[in-house]
Write an enzyme that holds these catalytic residues in place. Structure first.
Site, PDB file in Angstrom:
ATOM      1  N   LYS A 115      -2.237   3.930 -15.856  1.00 40.79           N
ATOM      2  CA  LYS A 115      -1.977   2.672 -14.945  1.00 40.79           C
ATOM      3  C   LYS A 115      -2.372   1.493 -15.614  1.00 40.79           C
ATOM      4  O   LYS A 115      -1.764   0.237 -15.173  1.00 40.79           O
ATOM      5  CB  LYS A 115      -2.943   2.972 -13.794  1.00 40.79           C
ATOM      6  CG  LYS A 115      -2.824   4.268 -12.734  1.00 40.79           C
ATOM      7  CD  LYS A 115      -3.343   3.844 -11.295  1.00 40.79           C
ATOM      8  CE  LYS A 115      -2.897   5.094 -10.452  1.00 40.79           C
ATOM      9  NZ  LYS A 115      -3.314   4.983  -9.247  1.00 40.79           N
ATOM     10  N   LYS A 197       8.644  15.754 -10.646  1.00 42.55           N
ATOM     11  CA  LYS A 197       8.271  16.021  -9.210  1.00 42.55           C
ATOM     12  C   LYS A 197       8.405  15.050  -8.418  1.00 42.55           C
ATOM     13  O   LYS A 197       8.539  13.786  -8.887  1.00 42.55           O
ATOM     14  CB  LYS A 197       6.779  16.490  -9.210  1.00 42.55           C
ATOM     15  CG  LYS A 197       5.826  14.992  -9.194  1.00 42.55           C
ATOM     16  CD  LYS A 197       4.271  15.396  -8.827  1.00 42.55           C
ATOM     17  CE  LYS A 197       3.562  14.200  -8.496  1.00 42.55           C
ATOM     18  NZ  LYS A 197       2.178  14.454  -7.755  1.00 42.55           N
ATOM     19  N   LYS A 200       6.080   9.748  -4.259  1.00 44.20           N
ATOM     20  CA  LYS A 200       6.106   8.764  -3.324  1.00 44.20           C
ATOM     21  C   LYS A 200       6.349   7.390  -4.255  1.00 44.20           C
ATOM     22  O   LYS A 200       6.809   6.340  -3.461  1.00 44.20           O
ATOM     23  CB  LYS A 200       5.123   8.645  -2.444  1.00 44.20           C
ATOM     24  CG  LYS A 200       3.553   8.584  -2.856  1.00 44.20           C
ATOM     25  CD  LYS A 200       2.761   8.248  -1.628  1.00 44.20           C
ATOM     26  CE  LYS A 200       1.498   9.324  -1.877  1.00 44.20           C
ATOM     27  NZ  LYS A 200       0.424   8.803  -2.853  1.00 44.20           N
TER      28      LYS A 200
END
Ligand code: ATP
Ligand code: LTN
Length: 334
Positions: A115, A197, A200
């Site tokens: 991040k 995968k 979102k």
């Protein structure tokens, strides 16, 4: 334990729109767990502000997520569904646990590294201590089990380390949580890159089916889904695209992969993709209808939100008061 039940805690961030992966891999499987566990599912909005958010949007998304929890079948009378920010104990316990967590441990967290690379202009202290807040979420409810994806296992491990460290100093204060490895749903892959995968936060909207997608959009996404070159519907390593579609179809219809192979024997990818799309539409339709009904009933939702936050607060305070006493804070006059 609450009564004779073990405690289960999990949380989701209200960032991005939930995908079919979130539903089939998590939400759908949570529904039946309340028979066995006392379940707490939080919308973790304190975690969300570790990256910059638009306030109105965050508020809206958080409400939408909580509504989706209910629309997906989580009964708010049997499961505690609440906003993390409504229970101040999360932040208070996180502060205390910060003082029992080492910089070196947090430095090793791969999510922090990822991040901070992604948000290089905003590497804030909250992003660094994110796992401590997550530990507080879990320990506050004395959770025995925590269903999480693989990417969160490192955070669960540090939660256990912090809890064990605290217990070694102050006695048995916290339950040591385990990852929940019960019946988990299939891992749903991206429709465009089936080795990744479905997520979102994927920038390619065609890669993910969102729970709020209308039927036309769902069908279009499945028609465009990347498939393989064998030309037959067979569940195997060499066909990751088809394998993913078989997993999705199986999860939506309850059919096994052998049954699905048989059903589509001699048929091409086109027919199969249509069937998969239709099975997803059939799953999403009732969920979307329930969502729309709930959204209209503001009074009902507000009531649920208040009631559940009070329930969460009751259990949170029990742990928090115990911890405050252990570390030496003065007792409150009664
Ligand atoms: P992000 O892209 O923001 O990292 P995500 O879509 O990967 O989000 P998370 O918020 O990390 O989702 O996960 C919420 C829950 O959904 C977790 O329990 C996770 O295991 C599950 N989940 C997420 N994506 C999938 C998937 N593709 N297949 C199965 N389960 C999934
Ligand atoms: N970090 C998790 C969300 C989360 C969580 C939790 C999950 C916050 N607190 C406690 C389980 C238990 C995520 O991003 N998926």
């Amino acid at each position: 334990m609450i009564g004779d039940k073990k405690v289960l805690f999990s949380g989701m961030q209200a960032t991005g729109n939930l995908t079919l992966g979130n539903y089939l891999g998590a939400l759908k499987n949570w529904v039946s767990l309340c028979d066995e566990y006392e379940c707490f599912y939080s919308v973790v909005d304190l975690h969300s502000i570790t990256v910059r958010q638009d306030p109105a949007e965050l508020r809206q998304r958080a409400r939408k997520l909580l509504t989706l929890y209910i629309a997906a079948g989580l009964d708010p009378k049997k499961n505690c569904l609440y906003y993390q920010s409504h229970v101040s104990g999360h932040a208070e316990l996180a502060w205390i646990l910060n003082c029992f967590t080492y910089m070196g441990e947090l430095n090793r967290m791969t999510q922090f590294k990822d991040k901070s690379a992604k948000h290089a202009d905003n590497i804030n202290a909250g992003l660094f201590t994110y796992p401590v807040l997550m530990a507080a979420d879990i320990l506050l409810y004395q959770a025995d089990v925590v269903p999480v994806g693989k990417d969160q296992l490192q955070h669960l491990e540090i939660t256990r380390d912090i809890a064990q460290r605290f217990n070694a100093i102050y006695g048995d204060v916290f339950t040591i949580p385990e990852p929940y490895l019960g019946k988990t749903g299939a891992k749903i892959m991206s429709l465009q890159e089936p080795d990744k995968k479905m997520s979102k936060s994927d920038e390619n909207a065609n890669a993910s089916v969102y729970l709020m997608d209308d039927p036309d959009t769902v069908m279009r996404k499945f028609k465009r889904a990347v498939t393989d070159s064998e030309g037959c519907v067979r569940y195997c390593e060499e066909q990751p695209g088809i394998r993913n579609l078989i997993d999705i179809y199986g999860a939506c219809t309850g059919k096994t992969s052998a049954e699905i192979e048989k059903e589509f024997e001699g048929k091409g990818y086109g027919d199969f993709k249509m069937a998969v799309g239709e099975s997803v539409v059939a799953i999403l339709k009732p969920l979307q209808e329930r969502f729309a009904e709930l959204e209209k009933d503001k009074g009902y939702l507000d009531g649920i939100i208040k009631e559940n936050a009070e329930k969460a607060e009751y259990y949170a305070l029990k742990t928090l008061r115990k911890v405050q006493k252990k570390v030496g804070f003065p007792e409150r006059a009664r």
